[in-house]
Design an enzyme around this catalytic site. Structure first.
Site, PDB file in Angstrom:
ATOM      1  N   SER A 176      -3.404  -3.624   0.475  1.00  0.00           N
ATOM      2  CA  SER A 176      -2.232  -4.339   0.967  1.00  0.00           C
ATOM      3  C   SER A 176      -2.610  -5.766   1.299  1.00  0.00           C
ATOM      4  O   SER A 176      -3.588  -6.010   2.007  1.00  0.00           O
ATOM      5  CB  SER A 176      -1.686  -3.642   2.222  1.00  0.00           C
ATOM      6  N   ALA A 177      -1.821  -6.722   0.817  1.00  0.00           N
ATOM      7  CA  ALA A 177      -2.132  -8.135   1.054  1.00  0.00           C
ATOM      8  C   ALA A 177      -1.961  -8.523   2.513  1.00  0.00           C
ATOM      9  O   ALA A 177      -2.741  -9.312   3.051  1.00  0.00           O
ATOM     10  CB  ALA A 177      -1.247  -9.018   0.173  1.00  0.00           C
ATOM     11  N   HIS A 178      -0.939  -7.970   3.176  1.00  0.00           N
ATOM     12  CA  HIS A 178      -0.639  -8.467   4.516  1.00  0.00           C
ATOM     13  C   HIS A 178      -1.590  -7.939   5.586  1.00  0.00           C
ATOM     14  O   HIS A 178      -1.493  -8.331   6.749  1.00  0.00           O
ATOM     15  CB  HIS A 178       0.821  -8.192   4.885  1.00  0.00           C
ATOM     16  N   ALA A 211       0.820  -1.208   0.000  1.00  0.00           N
ATOM     17  CA  ALA A 211       0.000   0.000   0.000  1.00  0.00           C
ATOM     18  C   ALA A 211       0.855   1.260   0.000  1.00  0.00           C
ATOM     19  O   ALA A 211       0.441   2.288  -0.540  1.00  0.00           O
ATOM     20  CB  ALA A 211      -0.944  -0.001   1.202  1.00  0.00           C
ATOM     21  N   THR A 212       2.035   1.216   0.597  1.00  0.00           N
ATOM     22  CA  THR A 212       2.897   2.399   0.588  1.00  0.00           C
ATOM     23  C   THR A 212       3.256   2.793  -0.836  1.00  0.00           C
ATOM     24  O   THR A 212       3.165   3.966  -1.222  1.00  0.00           O
ATOM     25  CB  THR A 212       4.169   2.159   1.421  1.00  0.00           C
ATOM     26  N   CYS A 246       7.811   4.913  17.379  1.00  0.00           N
ATOM     27  CA  CYS A 246       9.146   4.961  17.987  1.00  0.00           C
ATOM     28  C   CYS A 246      10.174   5.089  16.883  1.00  0.00           C
ATOM     29  O   CYS A 246      10.234   4.255  15.987  1.00  0.00           O
ATOM     30  CB  CYS A 246       9.399   3.702  18.806  1.00  0.00           C
ATOM     31  N   THR A 276       9.563  -7.250 -12.671  1.00  0.00           N
ATOM     32  CA  THR A 276       9.081  -8.626 -12.738  1.00  0.00           C
ATOM     33  C   THR A 276       8.042  -8.858 -11.646  1.00  0.00           C
ATOM     34  O   THR A 276       8.267  -8.550 -10.473  1.00  0.00           O
ATOM     35  CB  THR A 276      10.252  -9.610 -12.557  1.00  0.00           C
ATOM     36  N   GLN A 320      -6.440  -0.660   5.540  1.00  0.00           N
ATOM     37  CA  GLN A 320      -7.032  -1.161   6.783  1.00  0.00           C
ATOM     38  C   GLN A 320      -8.492  -1.567   6.606  1.00  0.00           C
ATOM     39  O   GLN A 320      -9.021  -2.356   7.398  1.00  0.00           O
ATOM     40  CB  GLN A 320      -6.928  -0.104   7.888  1.00  0.00           C
TER      41      GLN A 320
END
Length: 399
Positions: free
Chosen positions: A220-222, A95-96, A346, A260, A200
């Site tokens: 985003s897949a994760h 997503a970034t 952080c 690729t 999200q």
């Protein structure tokens, strides 16, 4: 499938893990950071990490044909998750990258005014800063105490030179679900491109690209139980000629994203998207019930605060605090029992108050004392009860 306790024991030489490895991994309550790969996703990927290793761009032989077929099947599944066409899907590294492509690749001519919010993901805020550095202007809209943007404030911010609006559908810290449909109506009325960061939101709430009237949607897949390292930008058919690449190479992904294609990751993304769509709306309802159980148990903590509203919120999200809470200390106390994160970012060893929590009215001390909790697909009632008990015990600890 490898037992998670074995995997955890393999991490025993990592600092801070030794004492955890003996009793197995803590319950995972940080699903906004990442989600575990669904076993069905992993099984779908495995052949493409072995015998089916072909390059999807190789059109001369069966290895390439099989890879290309798998990519196109995944493209259909990812598109279906957000009500788009397969041709609208541009695969990215996450997503970034999708956010970067949408904001820095959008072609708006002389209309170089961007509207976004003060609570966006760091990748969007960084892109907005770069947008301004390149000569554009940016308006950062405020949010209310629930973390919501008011459409009338969006309308008031629109100028003759506004060319792009970028907003997250759901916030990554407090789970606030924005009124994107109303904002989409405003964008279309003024011929303004609309980018929606749905990293999200996808798989957690139903999404229709047409219903949102979005030109670009980042995924985003994760975040949906797929692999890390792959995502997508959904590009509406009518908006394709208003987007230019920001990377250059051999012209893959219809010239918008070269390189690729990572076939195993894309296959996993497609399976994750198909499973997420199939699980709606029952899965969010089950997760919401677990969240309410957790919150009910935690209400015994004196001075408990809920950051943000509960009505327009992702089902698995809680962001909490209470007087004198030092989040990083509590998280350390909980390390054997439950994995959660702080509402603070952080960097370089220094803690900084979360801009999201500051934006909804928290003091610096309150923001530094925030806990972000994210429940997910594999969270069980037993884990919720155990986590509540551990959090209460840690909250009562003298330090």
């Amino acid at each position: 499938m490898i037992d998670s306790r074995i995997l955890w024991s393999l991490a025993g030489d990592i600092d801070g893990v030794d004492d955890v490895a003996r009793s197995g991994p803590p319950a995972y309550f940080d699903h906004h950071a990442t989600t575990p790969v669904d076993p069905r996703v992993r099984e779908a990927m495995l052949p493409f990490l072995g015998a089916f290793f072909g390059n999807a761009g190789s059109a001369e032989h069966p290895y390439g044909w099989r890879a290309q077929s798998a990519v196109e099947g995944a493209r259909r599944d990812v598109a279906a998750l957000v009500g788009a066409r397969p041709a609208d899907v541009v695969f990215t590294s996450g997503a970034t990258e999708a956010n970067n492509l949408a904001l820095l690749g959008a072609q708006t001519g002389a209309r170089r005014h961007l509207i976004t919010t003060s609570i966006e993901h760091a990748s969007v805020l960084a892109c907005a800063a770069e947008y301004a550095r390149r000569g554009g202007t940016v308006t950062y809209l405020p949010v209310d105490g629930d973390g919501l943007v008011h459409p009338d404030e969006v309308a008031a911010a629109i100028r003759p030179d506004t060319g792009l609006i970028s907003m997250a559908f759901a916030n990554h810290e407090i789970g606030a679900i924005q009124p994107i449909q109303e904002i989409g109506v405003l964008a279309k009325r003024h011929d303004i491109l609309l980018h929606v960061d749905a990293a999200q939101a996808a798989g957690r709430i139903p999404i229709s690209r047409a219903g949102l009237q979005a030109d670009f949607i980042s995924l985003s897949a994760h975040k949906i139980y797929g692999p890390q390292g792959v995502g997508a930008l959904i590009v509406a058919r009518d908006s394709r000629d208003r987007l230019a690449p920001i990377l250059f190479g051999a012209g893959q992904e219809r010239g918008l994203r070269p390189g690729t294609l990572p076939v195993p990751l894309i296959v996993g993304f497609g399976m994750a998207a198909a499973l997420a769509l199939r699980a709606l709306p029952e899965e969010p309802q089950r997760i919401a019930a677990l969240r309410e159980l957790l919150l009910e148990r935690l209400r015994v903590i004196p001075g408990l605060r809920i950051h943000g509203g509960l009505t327009h919120r992702l089902a698995g999200n809680l962001n909490l605090g209470w007087p004198r809470l030092v989040a990083r200390d509590l998280i350390y106390l909980l390390r054997n029992d439950v994995a959660i994160s702080s509402g603070s970012a952080c960097g370089s060893g220094a803690l900084h108050p979360s801009p999201v929590l500051q934006a909804i009215g928290l003091t610096d001390a309150q923001a530094l004392g925030a806990l972000r909790i994210g429940l997910g697909r594999f969270t069980t009632r037993q884990e919720v009860v155990g986590a509540a008990r551990a959090i209460i015990r840690a909250a009562e600890s003298p330090g």
